[in-house]
Design a protein around this motif. Structure first.
Motif, mmCIF file in Angstrom:
data_model
loop_
_atom_site.group_PDB
_atom_site.id
_atom_site.type_symbol
_atom_site.label_atom_id
_atom_site.label_comp_id
_atom_site.label_asym_id
_atom_site.label_seq_id
_atom_site.Cartn_x
_atom_site.Cartn_y
_atom_site.Cartn_z
ATOM 1 N N GLY A 177 -24.490 -72.592 -63.319
ATOM 2 C CA GLY A 177 -25.545 -72.146 -64.210
ATOM 3 C C GLY A 177 -25.091 -71.900 -65.644
ATOM 4 O O GLY A 177 -24.000 -72.259 -66.056
ATOM 5 N N ARG A 178 -25.978 -71.254 -66.391
ATOM 6 C CA ARG A 178 -25.770 -71.071 -67.829
ATOM 7 C C ARG A 178 -24.508 -70.278 -68.137
ATOM 8 O O ARG A 178 -23.760 -70.624 -69.064
ATOM 9 C CB ARG A 178 -27.000 -70.365 -68.412
ATOM 10 C CG ARG A 178 -26.942 -70.128 -69.909
ATOM 11 C CD ARG A 178 -28.214 -69.420 -70.386
ATOM 12 N NE ARG A 178 -28.150 -69.145 -71.814
ATOM 13 C CZ ARG A 178 -27.568 -68.081 -72.354
ATOM 14 N NH1 ARG A 178 -26.969 -67.193 -71.549
ATOM 15 N NH2 ARG A 178 -27.569 -67.903 -73.655
ATOM 16 N N SER A 179 -24.241 -69.211 -67.397
ATOM 17 C CA SER A 179 -23.069 -68.386 -67.694
ATOM 18 C C SER A 179 -21.778 -69.178 -67.512
ATOM 19 O O SER A 179 -20.843 -69.042 -68.317
ATOM 20 C CB SER A 179 -23.056 -67.139 -66.811
ATOM 21 O OG SER A 179 -22.998 -67.486 -65.426
ATOM 22 N N ALA A 180 -21.734 -70.015 -66.479
ATOM 23 C CA ALA A 180 -20.552 -70.853 -66.266
ATOM 24 C C ALA A 180 -20.413 -71.875 -67.383
ATOM 25 O O ALA A 180 -19.297 -72.193 -67.817
ATOM 26 C CB ALA A 180 -20.637 -71.553 -64.912
ATOM 27 N N PHE A 181 -21.544 -72.377 -67.869
ATOM 28 C CA PHE A 181 -21.516 -73.364 -68.948
ATOM 29 C C PHE A 181 -20.949 -72.751 -70.225
ATOM 30 O O PHE A 181 -20.080 -73.341 -70.877
ATOM 31 C CB PHE A 181 -22.920 -73.905 -69.207
ATOM 32 C CG PHE A 181 -22.947 -75.117 -70.096
ATOM 33 C CD1 PHE A 181 -22.811 -76.383 -69.567
ATOM 34 C CD2 PHE A 181 -23.104 -74.993 -71.472
ATOM 35 C CE1 PHE A 181 -22.826 -77.512 -70.379
ATOM 36 C CE2 PHE A 181 -23.117 -76.103 -72.295
ATOM 37 C CZ PHE A 181 -22.975 -77.369 -71.743
ATOM 38 N N ILE A 182 -21.418 -71.551 -70.584
ATOM 39 C CA ILE A 182 -20.944 -70.899 -71.806
ATOM 40 C C ILE A 182 -19.459 -70.571 -71.691
ATOM 41 O O ILE A 182 -18.689 -70.742 -72.653
ATOM 42 C CB ILE A 182 -21.757 -69.627 -72.094
ATOM 43 C CG1 ILE A 182 -23.252 -69.942 -72.172
ATOM 44 C CG2 ILE A 182 -21.280 -68.981 -73.393
ATOM 45 C CD1 ILE A 182 -23.613 -71.097 -73.068
#
Length: 350
Positions: A207-212
């Motif tokens: 998800g987004r947190s892993a992407f950032i």
């Protein structure tokens, strides 16, 4: 989304082992493309069209473990033979003080010979500034590194339009629009569509947190010492980097054929099934032609001003151009044109 689309076939595999010393900007380790027996890394417009139609696979690039001090490019041909080019070290040299340097409107600027590493022009190049949609270049690098299925369908959700930093995400896209990952990446790079970049982060493994977290880890591994990312679109002014950081990023992004091709596509008609979205590149210098631009990304939010990064070839000299904080789109274009015209008149270092 489209019945005519086929699954991507793995007919092309390219592995790029890329790592840049994190000690300073003073040393980039890059590979000079080409060499006897090595397949070309660049794509033609026809190749990119085939990718979007689902006929070929994306270039596959992966990152070597941190600590490596070179980029080695290996290409596996259709018969399974792997060829490698010799690594090349490029030393980033301080500004050599060329005379008659042009004045630029932008708050910060950098022009660097990407083959020799010589800094040709510098203005406030160490200042960490908001970078707006230049962020999407790192978004593209993270997607390319992840080796995700580029034919996977992504449906935009309302959360992808929520924006960041209190800003609305203005777009011609709509919640419910569906496209494959390749098209989402093309929309993010060419047309700078914020919902497309948001959806790429949302659908990333973890998800987004892993992407950032991956964006920031990549910046650190490249030696982008002042860069920091909080989201994938560039709407949040807390996404920051210096012009020198972005010089590193552009040099790294140049290794990805997919990013080179998608970021410099002048226009593309996206068939969303029930409507066609006619889209143009956000960089007038790409749309209008006349310059040999290999990578391009523009950006704008109020806090960042008008920004652009490019990898271009000027009088047979490969060069990185970075402009941050120009007062208007026209001022940004004028700055870039003046700098590129000036570089074409410089003697090339032998």
């Amino acid at each position: 989304m489209k019945n005519s689309k086929k699954s991507l076939m793995h007919v092309l595999g390219v592995s790029i082992l890329l790592s840049v010393s994190s000690t300073s900007f003073a040393e980039l380790i890059m590979d000079a493309p080409g060499g006897a027996g090595q397949a070309a890394l660049s794509w033609s417009s026809e190749d990119a069209q085939q990718l979007l139609n689902g006929d070929v696979s994306a270039l596959v690039e992966e990152v070597s473990p941190q600590g490596s001090t070179k980029i080695t490019t290996s290409v596996r041909s259709s018969n399974g033979v792997v060829t490698q080019s010799a690594p090349k070290t490029v030393q980033i040299l301080s500004n050599s003080g060329y005379s008659n340097q042009p004045q630029v409107n932008a708050r910060a600027a950098l022009v660097m010979d990407s083959q020799t590493g010589e800094v040709l022009y510098s203005k406030n190049s160490n200042a960490a500034l908001p970078i707006a949609s230049i962020t999407k270049l790192m978004t593209a690098v993270v997607i390319a590194d992840a080796r995700l299925n580029m034919s996977e369908e992504i449906t935009l959700k309302q959360i992808d339009f929520a924006g960041a930093g209190g800003k609305n995400s203005s777009s011609t896209l709509r919640a419910g629009d569906s496209m494959n990952r390749a098209e989402a990446l093309l929309l993010a790079l060419m047309k700078s569509e914020n919902p497309a970049a948001a959806a790429l982060a949302r659908t990333f493994p973890g998800g987004r947190s892993a992407f950032i977290a991956t964006m920031n880890a990549k910046a650190k591994s490249l030696g982008m010492s002042s860069a920091h990312y909080v989201e994938s679109t560039g709407l949040d002014p807390h996404n920051i980097a210096s012009a020198r950081d972005l010089g590193i990023l552009v040099s790294a992004a140049y290794q990805y054929g997919l990013i080179r091709q998608f970021s410099t596509t002048p226009s593309y008609d996206f068939n969303l099934g029930y409507r066609v979205l006619k889209s143009n590149n956000t960089n007038a210098l790409v749309r209008n032609g006349g310059w040999n631009i290999n990578i391009s990304k523009t950006g704008f939010i109020n806090e960042a001003g008008r920004c652009v990064v490019m990898h271009t070839t000027l009088n047979n000299r490969p060069a990185v151009v970075v402009l941050l904080g120009a007062s208007s789109s026209q001022a940004r274009t004028n700055d870039a044109t003046r700098l590129m015209g000036w570089v074409t008149q410089l003697p090339k270092r032998i």
